[in-house]
Design an enzyme around this catalytic site. Structure first.
Site, mmCIF file in Angstrom:
data_model
loop_
_atom_site.group_PDB
_atom_site.id
_atom_site.type_symbol
_atom_site.label_atom_id
_atom_site.label_comp_id
_atom_site.label_asym_id
_atom_site.label_seq_id
_atom_site.Cartn_x
_atom_site.Cartn_y
_atom_site.Cartn_z
ATOM 1 N N LYS A 1 0.842 -1.203 0.000
ATOM 2 C CA LYS A 1 0.000 0.000 0.000
ATOM 3 C C LYS A 1 0.872 1.245 0.000
ATOM 4 O O LYS A 1 0.638 2.200 -0.748
ATOM 5 C CB LYS A 1 -0.930 0.007 1.223
ATOM 6 C CG LYS A 1 -2.108 -0.950 1.053
ATOM 7 C CD LYS A 1 -2.891 -1.174 2.337
ATOM 8 C CE LYS A 1 -3.929 -2.273 2.098
ATOM 9 N NZ LYS A 1 -4.593 -2.747 3.309
ATOM 10 N N GLN B 1 -4.783 -1.361 9.485
ATOM 11 C CA GLN B 1 -4.732 -2.712 8.915
ATOM 12 C C GLN B 1 -5.319 -3.727 9.905
ATOM 13 O O GLN B 1 -4.915 -3.780 11.062
ATOM 14 C CB GLN B 1 -3.264 -3.060 8.594
ATOM 15 C CG GLN B 1 -3.086 -4.378 7.895
ATOM 16 C CD GLN B 1 -3.677 -4.390 6.486
ATOM 17 O OE1 GLN B 1 -3.493 -3.464 5.708
ATOM 18 N NE2 GLN B 1 -4.412 -5.450 6.154
ATOM 19 N N ASP C 1 -11.251 2.919 3.871
ATOM 20 C CA ASP C 1 -11.665 1.514 3.767
ATOM 21 C C ASP C 1 -13.183 1.414 3.620
ATOM 22 O O ASP C 1 -13.704 0.370 3.230
ATOM 23 C CB ASP C 1 -11.255 0.761 5.056
ATOM 24 C CG ASP C 1 -10.067 -0.154 4.828
ATOM 25 O OD1 ASP C 1 -9.765 -0.468 3.652
ATOM 26 O OD2 ASP C 1 -9.441 -0.569 5.828
#
Ligand code: NDP
Length: 302
Positions: A64, A108, A131
């Site tokens: 990422k 995460q 997200d």
């Protein structure tokens, strides 16, 4: 694969190439970022928080970070020890929420067991929740508001629209009802005026449900569960599953769809790897760009 056809470009038109689509999308994002820097004087920024030492999470976070920088965005990585308390993590999220250089925040998952993941997700400013997991963004998706959409289902939708154009009136069967894939996928398809069936572990006659579908999205986490004889002729099959299995003494990645038997029946199908997987990070960067433009009150560049 009996009816495999290769076109003049040496590619198989039946295979939905998510890797190539993601490359093009990232190139577009890089151009948009350059335009924002030149015309508006700001650089979109993504903060990624990793708690602990989970090996798969470390790889995702590294990828990422690299792709964020390749697109010309600012990348802020926060690596915290596995002993981090919920209060310490919430304090970092609060700091990132207030930082104007940070337009997107991602924590995460999974987080260590002393931390409640939902409490962390819901502490992120919904407008920075790239997200798309915050309860406010789930609500906006369900009610037609302007929110941020979870990256994996968003990527699946772009692949479907690229292949089929208008999805209106199509019968879609989504297998899986998780908050991060199945439910938002079903909602996105409903928003495109599909007739949507959501199947799960208690569904009776799953093969029968799938046989009626023009669009099948499999997000189950069970290797090669969806068989070719479940697929209606010409249906478009999107395989979200990523399963690591042993075959012939070697490790291999397979999806939730039995590709070998589904390929001859499908009108189009995503492979694993190289289908949905590469789209997820590209959509994360796209969400960061969208979030940055909204926070600065400017239109997304073309
Ligand atoms: P979850 O485990 O959260 O959800 C799985 C869903 O599948 C559940 O709703 C479950 O039903 C359903 N299910 C399980 N067994 C069956 C069965 N026998 N028949 C029908 N339905 C069943 O998984 P996720 O949604 O998080 O992920 C799904 C897959 O997608 C995984 O392989 C994951 O690795 C992959 N994934 C890939 C991503 C990417 O970037 N490409 C991103 C995220 C996930 P019930 O609710 O009844 O238990």
């Amino acid at each position: 694969m009996s009816d495999r056809k290769i076109d003049a470009l040496g590619t198989d038109p039946k295979v939905i190439d998510g890797k190539a689509f993601a490359v093009k999308l990232r190139e577009k994002i890089a151009r948009q970022v350059k335009q924002l820097q030149a015309e508006r004087g700001f650089t979109p920024g993504l903060a990624v928080v990793l708690v602990g030492e989970d090996p798969a999470s470390k790889v995702y976070v590294r990828n990422k970070g690299e792709q964020t920088k390749e697109c010309g965005m600012a990348s802020f990585e926060h690596k915290l020890p596995a002993t981090t308390t919920q209060a310490e993590l919430l304090a970092l999220i609060d700091q990132l929420n207030k930082d104007p250089k940070v337009n997107g925040i991602l924590c995460q998952l999974p987080v260590p067991q002393q931390i409640d993941p939902q409490a962390i997700i819901n502490a992120i400013d919904p407008d920075k929740d790239v997200d798309g997991f915050h309860v406010v963004n789930a609500g906006r998706l369900a009610t037609g508001g302007q929110g941020l959409v979870p990256c994996t289902p968003y990527g699946c939708l772009l692949l479907l629209k690229d292949r089929l154009g208008d999805l209106s009136g199509k019968h879609a069967v989504v297998i899986g009802r998780s908050n991060i894939v199945g439910k938002p996928m079903a909602q996105l398809l409903l928003n495109e005026s599909c007739t949507v069936t959501i199947a799960h572990s208690k569904t009776r006659d799953l093969p029968g449900e799938v046989r009626r579908a023009d669009i099948v999205v499999a997000a189950v986490g069970r290797p090669e569960m969806v068989k070719g004889d479940w697929i209606k002729d010409g249906a478009v099959v999107i395989d979200v599953g990523i399963n690591r299995i042993e075959r012939d003494g070697k490790g291999k990645l397979v999806g939730d769809v039995d590709y070998a038997s589904a390929y001859p029946k499908a009108g189009a199908i995503t492979p694993v790897p190289g289908g949905v997987g590469p789209m997820t990070i590209a959509l994360l960067l796209n969400n960061t760009l969208i979030a940055a433009c909204r926070q600065h009150g400017v239109k997304l560049p073309d």
